[in-house]
Design a protein around this motif. Structure first.
Motif, short mmCIF file in Angstrom:
data_model
loop_
_atom_site.label_atom_id
_atom_site.label_comp_id
_atom_site.label_asym_id
_atom_site.label_seq_id
_atom_site.Cartn_x
_atom_site.Cartn_y
_atom_site.Cartn_z
N PHE A 1 0.83 -1.20 0.00
CA PHE A 1 0.00 0.00 0.00
C PHE A 1 0.87 1.26 0.00
N HIS A 2 1.95 1.23 0.75
CA HIS A 2 2.78 2.43 0.90
C HIS A 2 3.94 2.50 -0.09
N LYS A 3 4.38 1.36 -0.61
CA LYS A 3 5.59 1.37 -1.42
C LYS A 3 5.37 1.08 -2.91
N LEU A 4 4.25 0.47 -3.27
CA LEU A 4 4.01 0.08 -4.66
C LEU A 4 2.81 0.83 -5.23
N PRO A 5 2.71 0.88 -6.56
CA PRO A 5 1.54 1.52 -7.18
C PRO A 5 0.26 0.82 -6.71
N ARG A 6 -0.78 1.62 -6.48
CA ARG A 6 -2.04 1.06 -5.99
C ARG A 6 -2.88 0.60 -7.17
N HIS A 7 -2.62 -0.64 -7.55
CA HIS A 7 -3.28 -1.25 -8.70
C HIS A 7 -4.02 -2.49 -8.23
N ILE A 8 -5.17 -2.74 -8.84
CA ILE A 8 -6.02 -3.84 -8.38
C ILE A 8 -5.32 -5.19 -8.48
N PHE A 9 -4.49 -5.39 -9.51
CA PHE A 9 -3.80 -6.68 -9.65
C PHE A 9 -2.68 -6.82 -8.61
N ILE A 10 -2.05 -5.74 -8.27
CA ILE A 10 -1.06 -5.77 -7.18
C ILE A 10 -1.74 -6.12 -5.88
N TYR A 11 -2.91 -5.54 -5.66
CA TYR A 11 -3.68 -5.83 -4.44
C TYR A 11 -4.04 -7.31 -4.36
N ILE A 12 -4.54 -7.87 -5.45
CA ILE A 12 -4.97 -9.28 -5.44
C ILE A 12 -3.79 -10.23 -5.28
N PHE A 13 -2.74 -10.03 -6.06
CA PHE A 13 -1.65 -11.00 -6.08
C PHE A 13 -0.66 -10.82 -4.93
N LEU A 14 -0.36 -9.58 -4.58
CA LEU A 14 0.64 -9.36 -3.54
C LEU A 14 0.05 -9.26 -2.14
N CYS A 15 -1.26 -9.07 -2.04
CA CYS A 15 -1.88 -8.98 -0.71
C CYS A 15 -2.70 -10.22 -0.36
#
Length: 220
Positions: A129-143
């Motif tokens: 959330f604080h270090k990477l672009p806030r993208h929906i695919f980042i949210y799903i795969f990295l979170c």
């Protein structure tokens, strides 16, 4: 392993630490919300009920060395860190009451089976959330997806270490009957958590505490 009526030193220590952490977490929760907020009631207790049913279905040969899905990566994303711990603890108390876990293991299961996986997932969420672009695919795969695999691996590795250090099983028994199964659980657990979050943010994004439409969807 025969179920002992006594607590080992490690089990007592884990129980005391668990009580302290539970107190600190509970002190920050606003329990009046469970009375006044119907949405909070449904999410917290509904999640606990789902986990209870999920955790009742398990497989294993030796006592304690049983394998089941966790769903503990989707949970903190859905409820937030503290409510996730509270909801998962209710499920743990339920499976313990129904005899799927021993009372002696309650503290160990809380620390290694609830707190550690939830903390790992929430740590991943905070960093992304604080270090990477806030993208929906980042949210799903990295979170959700990747932490799903890591959390079950962490729990099984940590419990393996506990059973060995406490002298409950030899390392050979642990490796052959428990630890080796972790490789089979990584991808299904990741998929389970990833699909849960994907479906929730599509159909019920207002239920997901850590998901914000304006940050993840607007202008994408």
């Amino acid at each position: 392993m025969e179920q002992s009526a006594y607590f080992t030193d490690l089990q007592l220590l884990a129980g005391l630490i668990s009580l302290g952490i539970a107190y600190l977490v509970g002190k920050k929760l606003i329990f009046s919300r469970l009375i006044s907020d119907k949405k909070c009631q449904h999410l917290v207790f509904g999640s606990a009920a789902c986990m209870f049913i999920l955790w009742m279905f398990r497989t294993g040969i030796y006592d304690g060395l049983s394998v089941h899905f966790l769903w503990l990566s989707a949970l903190p994303l859905l409820l937030g860190f503290r409510w996730a711990i509270f909801s998962a603890t209710l499920a743990l108390l339920g499976v313990t009451l129904f005899g799927q876990e021993s009372i002696q293991m309650l503290g160990v299961n809380f620390l290694l089976g609830i707190l550690a996986p939830i903390a790992l997932t929430y740590g991943f969420y905070s960093v992304t959330f604080h270090k990477l672009p806030r993208h929906i695919f980042i949210y799903i795969f990295l979170c959700a997806f990747i932490p799903g695999a890591l959390t079950i691996g962490l729990k099984m590795l940590a419990l393996s270490g506990y059973f060995y250090l406490d002298g409950l099983y030899t390392w050979q028994v642990i490796e052959d009957n428990y630890l080796i199964l972790s490789t089979l659980m990584l991808f299904p657990e990741a998929m389970f958590n990833g699909m849960t979050i994907t479906l929730l943010i599509i159909y019920k994004p207002e239920w997901v505490y850590t998901f914000y439409d304006k940050l993840y969807l607007d202008k994408k």
